[in-house]
Scaffold this active site. Structure first.
Site, short mmCIF file in Angstrom:
data_model
loop_
_atom_site.label_atom_id
_atom_site.label_comp_id
_atom_site.label_asym_id
_atom_site.label_seq_id
_atom_site.Cartn_x
_atom_site.Cartn_y
_atom_site.Cartn_z
CD GLU A 169 -32.50 -19.91 8.76
OE1 GLU A 169 -31.44 -20.11 9.32
OE2 GLU A 169 -33.49 -20.92 9.04
CD GLU A 220 -37.29 -23.83 4.90
OE1 GLU A 220 -38.38 -22.99 5.19
OE2 GLU A 220 -36.24 -23.73 5.62
CG ASP A 242 -36.53 -16.22 10.49
OD1 ASP A 242 -35.66 -16.80 9.83
OD2 ASP A 242 -37.78 -15.53 10.40
#
Ligand SMILES: *[C@@H]1O[C@H](CO)[C@@H](O)[C@H](O)[C@H]1NC(C)=O
Ligand SMILES: *[C@@H]1O[C@H](CO)[C@@H](O)[C@H](O)[C@H]1NC(C)=O
Ligand SMILES: *[C@@H]1O[C@H](CO)[C@@H](O)[C@H](O)[C@H]1NC(C)=O
Ligand SMILES: CC(=O)N[C@H]1CO[C@H](CO)[C@@H](O)[C@@H]1O
Length: 489
Positions: free
Chosen positions: A286, A316, A478
């Protein structure tokens, strides 16, 4: 195109919709009715897609998750800055790390206005303690278990997995974890605290107005950057015999003042651990908010080539892609990108990483490293996945639906999704690529998850029912990533 759910409800969906529309038209102004109906149908269809497959509750999947953890202190960002008397800056600026209050103001302003997620290390411990002290008695503050690894572990335990969690926690922290989580790591007295400055859409700070709800995180960790639990985790890994290994929390190393060679040693040890595990064990990494170029290069060297699966958000993804193409870090990207843009970036990341994998196999003639077979990108408006045909990852369509539902559940803070607190912001149709002449796919309310084949992989895209009454944005990625993985093991 395939996927989207079973046949029976698709057949009757339009009839039910029509009845609902007619009823709604009777009672409400027409504009609203059509919109509400669309949302309800998307919601029920996503729920059906999610429920198509279940987690095996008898033989619970086993997942090992590292590393680290912290306690999150969540506050309203603007209230905190007002409380410490920090005036709005007239100069939004990016800083790799925060040394003083002025840099905090500049850095916060830089991400607050566009509403982009960011996370920064505070080098100045005095400043960090002042912020934490001020937050402690700020009305509406909340404490919760935080850190990528514990949040992912928590979500997976809730969804029916048995979890081995690598992290160093204080005893009272360990007490609040699910009974399905086993901790590997030494106990610490003072857990690391992460300060989460949340803000809703349309919040104002001086001249700045936030374009969307998000959070700005500051931390000044002592334990997490050293992956303190790694050796204990490694020791228990084989005995635990996991079906999936998840690595996260490495951004705590970003801009941390390590001694020379220290970070390299830690990451190369982690690489060893990943290489030593069975080649059949799936590894998910992750990503997170990284701004230090050298650590990104280390990740590209040590971690990413040993991962089968990657999860990341819309900030990201372009950052990783930019680096893969030999350019600089991108600190800030469009927080509301179009589907076509994200899919093109995903295809490129997938292609480049797999090309690198083939090249390195040829050069070194070793069987080290793995191809990338799964890429999950979570954005505010939609979820997108690329999964290689014939790879170990199952149920991509349902997993994408589950990821999308989890986004709403997390941000609204409720397991039951209330359509009156949700909004579809994805367009009525999307283009599969920015290339001219690309196919457009309509968003079908009764089959909201669109899946199709390209090259050697399948792509699935699901709209998110964006939560309009935000409870919490931090930890969203998450929860979403973990929820998506659970159905794919
Ligand atoms: C660290 O923060 C404190 C409190 O805000 C401030 O007084 C001090 O000048 C800062 N130190 C540096 C080196 O900027
Ligand atoms: C890339 O980063 C380097 C080093 O930080 C800097 O000197 C250069 O100006 C940057 N280039 C671009 C295009 O931002
Ligand atoms: C690669 O390894 C194989 C088997 O170990 C060997 O037969 C072959 O000669 C090696 N090729 C190179 C280029 O080293
Ligand atoms: C909506 C939701 O379930 N959010 C969860 C994300 O994960 C943390 C840690 O497991 C939970 O506390 C949240 O409830």
């Amino acid at each position: 195109m395939e996927g989207g759910g079973s046949v029976s409800w698709i057949k009757y969906g339009p009839v039910v919709s029509l009845v609902v529309v007619l009823l709604a038209l009777w009672f409400r102004p027409p504009q609203h009715a059509v919109l509400d109906d669309r949302l309800d149908t998307v919601l029920s269809s996503l729920l059906r897609a999610e429920q198509k497959v279940g987690v095996n509750n008898v033989a619970r999947p086993r997942v090992a998750v590292g590393f680290g953890g912290c306690v999150d202190l969540l506050v309203d960002g603007v209230s905190l800055l007002n409380k410490i008397g920090l005036p709005p800056t007239d100069q939004p600026l990016h800083h790799n790390y925060i040394e003083n209050a002025e840099q905090l103001a500049q850095s916060f302003a830089y991400f607050f206005a566009p509403g982009a997620a960011a996370e920064r290390f505070v080098l100045n411990e005095t400043l960090f303690s002042e912020l934490v002290e001020a937050s402690r008695d700020l009305p509406g503050n909340r404490w919760s278990v935080g850190g990528n690894a514990p949040v992912m572990a928590g979500r997976m335990a809730t969804e029916g997995c048995d979890v081995l969690l690598g992290g160093s926690f204080s005893p009272d922290f360990t007490d609040v974890l699910s009974q399905h989580i086993t901790v590997a790591g030494n106990a610490v007295e003072e857990p690391d605290i992460h300060l989460i400055l949340e803000y809703p859409s349309g919040a104002r700070w001086g001249p700045f107005t936030s374009r969307r709800a998000n959070r700005y995180i500051v931390h000044s960790d002592d334990h997490n950057p050293y992956l303190a639990s790694m050796e204990e985790f490694a020791g228990k890994l084989q005995g635990f015999n996991p079906d999936l290994l998840v690595v996260g929390g490495l951004q705590m190393m970003d801009n941390f003042p390590f001694q020379t060679g220290e970070r390299d040693a830690l990451l190369s040890r982690l690489a060893e651990l990943l290489s030593a595990s069975s080649p059949r064990l799936g590894v998910h990494f992750e990503m997170a908010s990284f701004v230090e170029e050298s650590i990104m290069q280390d990740l590209l060297h040590y971690i990413i080539p040993r991962s089968d699966s990657l999860g990341m958000n819309e900030q990201e993804l372009p950052n990783l892609l930019s680096l893969l193409k030999g350019s600089n870090i991108t600190v800030l990207s469009d927080p509301n990108p179009r589907v076509a843009t994200v899919l093109d970036q995903m295809r490129e990341v997938y292609r480049i990483l797999n090309q690198r994998h083939r090249d390195s196999r040829e050069e070194t003639n070793s069987s080290e490293g793995k191809p990338l077979t799964r890429l999950h990108v979570h954005t505010l408006a939609f979820q997108a996945m690329i999964v290689t045909h014939g790879s170990q990852w199952k149920n991509t369509m349902s997993a994408t639906a589950k990821a999308s539902l989890t986004a709403n559940r997390h941000v609204c803070g409720s397991n039951d999704i209330d359509p009156s607190k949700a909004r579809l912001i994805m367009d009525d149709s999307f283009s599969v690529s920015r290339q001219e002449g690309s196919q457009r796919i309509p968003l079908q309310e009764s089959r909201p998850v669109s899946c199709w084949d390209e090259e050697d992989y399948e792509i699935c895209v699901a709209p998110v029912l964006v939560c309009t009454e935000v409870f919490q944005t931090a930890g969203g990625g998450d929860n979403i990533s973990a929820a998506g993985l659970v159905l794919q093991i």
